[in-house]
Design an enzyme around this catalytic site. Sequence first.
Site: not given
Length: 269
Positions: A177, A210, A212-215
Amino acid sequence: MMNHIPRALTIAGSDSGGGAGIQADIKTFQELEVYGMSAITAITAQNTLGVTGIQEIDPDIVAKQIDAVVSDIGVDAAKTGMIANIEIMQIIAEKVKQYQILNLVVDPVMVSKSGHSLLEEEARLALKELLIPLAMVVTPNLPEAEVLIGKPLDRLEARKEAAQMFIDWGAKHVVIKGGHDKNKEKAEDLFYDGKEFVTLSAERFETKHTHGTGCTFSAAITAYLAKGVSPLEAVHQAKTFISQAISHPLQIGKGHGPTNHWAHRMRRE
């Protein structure tokens, strides 16, 4: 006769603030019409300002949670998030193999938005040996990929070499990412299946909300895999989902607020 309901399991930490961890995952599963279940690996005391405490869960209880949901309800896809120690990682790897969970998304959560380390140093090596080889898709962001690879990934060629390393470690697909790369006008992710590179691009939104974006992104991939979508299409769809979640912030909290898990519905209504 009732249609099959897609079922997804998140194996991750709890975020008391509701923006990341299993809370973000369950919200994402629900929004994408997938039945969500959880096996909690750690309880965190956190909000939009940071993490103030972590309590790891006994590995045996983590195992029992996985046993309970898989033996009764079943799992079409699963994801891992925050895993604080090697013992829990070993248990998860054992259970993934025992129950032959093929659609596993590994999100190598290492550092929270507040800069708090969520993965012990020695667990990083174990991650490469235990979980990445079981992954249908592994989803590191740039800082996480740099830690795992051990060098800067500021050039496209370096990212391609890193993607190949994840495949060499056993992952079937990887998406690196690129949201942390402020040099790029757009948020560009690099997807690789061992044969072909695909760049997934989305508009970059200037917002501090942002958390928790990856989760959320990895949970969306998991949800689409549970529905029987191909890994590349799952990543494509998840990219759209998270872009909408970031671009319609909730403005909650005094720090890095959560993304908006129901934003994708605004487009349909």
